[in-house]
Motif scaffolding. Structure first.
Motif, PDB file in Angstrom:
ATOM      1  N   ALA A 148       0.832  -1.211   0.000  1.00 19.86           N
ATOM      2  CA  ALA A 148       0.000   0.000   0.000  1.00 19.86           C
ATOM      3  C   ALA A 148       0.864   1.258   0.000  1.00 19.86           C
ATOM      4  O   ALA A 148       0.564   2.228  -0.706  1.00 19.86           O
ATOM      5  N   GLN A 149       1.962   1.225   0.753  1.00 22.46           N
ATOM      6  CA  GLN A 149       2.842   2.387   0.814  1.00 22.46           C
ATOM      7  C   GLN A 149       3.589   2.589  -0.502  1.00 22.46           C
ATOM      8  O   GLN A 149       3.762   3.727  -0.952  1.00 22.46           O
ATOM      9  N   THR A 150       4.038   1.483  -1.131  1.00 19.70           N
ATOM     10  CA  THR A 150       4.750   1.636  -2.395  1.00 19.70           C
ATOM     11  C   THR A 150       3.800   2.102  -3.498  1.00 19.70           C
ATOM     12  O   THR A 150       4.200   2.885  -4.362  1.00 19.70           O
ATOM     13  N   ASP A 151       2.548   1.663  -3.461  1.00 21.22           N
ATOM     14  CA  ASP A 151       1.558   2.137  -4.432  1.00 21.22           C
ATOM     15  C   ASP A 151       1.357   3.644  -4.288  1.00 21.22           C
ATOM     16  O   ASP A 151       1.348   4.376  -5.279  1.00 21.22           O
ATOM     17  N   LYS A 152       1.215   4.095  -3.063  1.00 14.29           N
ATOM     18  CA  LYS A 152       0.996   5.518  -2.807  1.00 14.29           C
ATOM     19  C   LYS A 152       2.210   6.344  -3.228  1.00 14.29           C
ATOM     20  O   LYS A 152       2.077   7.405  -3.843  1.00 14.29           O
ATOM     21  N   ALA A 153       3.398   5.851  -2.927  1.00  9.88           N
ATOM     22  CA  ALA A 153       4.619   6.564  -3.293  1.00  9.88           C
ATOM     23  C   ALA A 153       4.786   6.629  -4.813  1.00  9.88           C
ATOM     24  O   ALA A 153       5.129   7.682  -5.361  1.00  9.88           O
ATOM     25  N   ALA A 154       4.523   5.521  -5.494  1.00  7.71           N
ATOM     26  CA  ALA A 154       4.643   5.498  -6.956  1.00  7.71           C
ATOM     27  C   ALA A 154       3.645   6.457  -7.585  1.00  7.71           C
ATOM     28  O   ALA A 154       3.975   7.169  -8.546  1.00  7.71           O
ATOM     29  N   ASP A 155       2.438   6.499  -7.064  1.00  6.24           N
ATOM     30  CA  ASP A 155       1.433   7.441  -7.582  1.00  6.24           C
ATOM     31  C   ASP A 155       1.887   8.888  -7.394  1.00  6.24           C
ATOM     32  O   ASP A 155       1.721   9.715  -8.282  1.00  6.24           O
TER      33      ASP A 155
END
Length: 65
Positions: A43-50
């Motif tokens: 979830a954190q990597t998804d948010k960071a990539a976005d």
């Protein structure tokens, strides 16, 4: 601005000029982190990539979700 800030600005400008390549790099980095952590922080990597994609796709003007 310091050297790190200068490098960050250069990276953003390069990404704006080549968004397809930048997307591949962001996706690869996200995938690598997910693999190495067993998707523990997915979830954190998804948010960071976005957030990174927003920064070069439209200058960071898109409001957060």
């Amino acid at each position: 601005m310091g050297k790190l800030g200068d490098m960050m600005n250069k990276a953003k400008e390069m990404a704006k000029g080549h968004p397809d390549q930048a997307d591949k790099g962001v996706s690869g980095a996200e995938r690598m982190v997910d693999e190495r952590t067993g998707n523990k922080y997915d979830a954190q990597t998804d948010k960071a990539a976005d957030a990174v994609r927003r920064s070069y796709q439209d200058g960071g003007t898109t409001p957060e979700r």
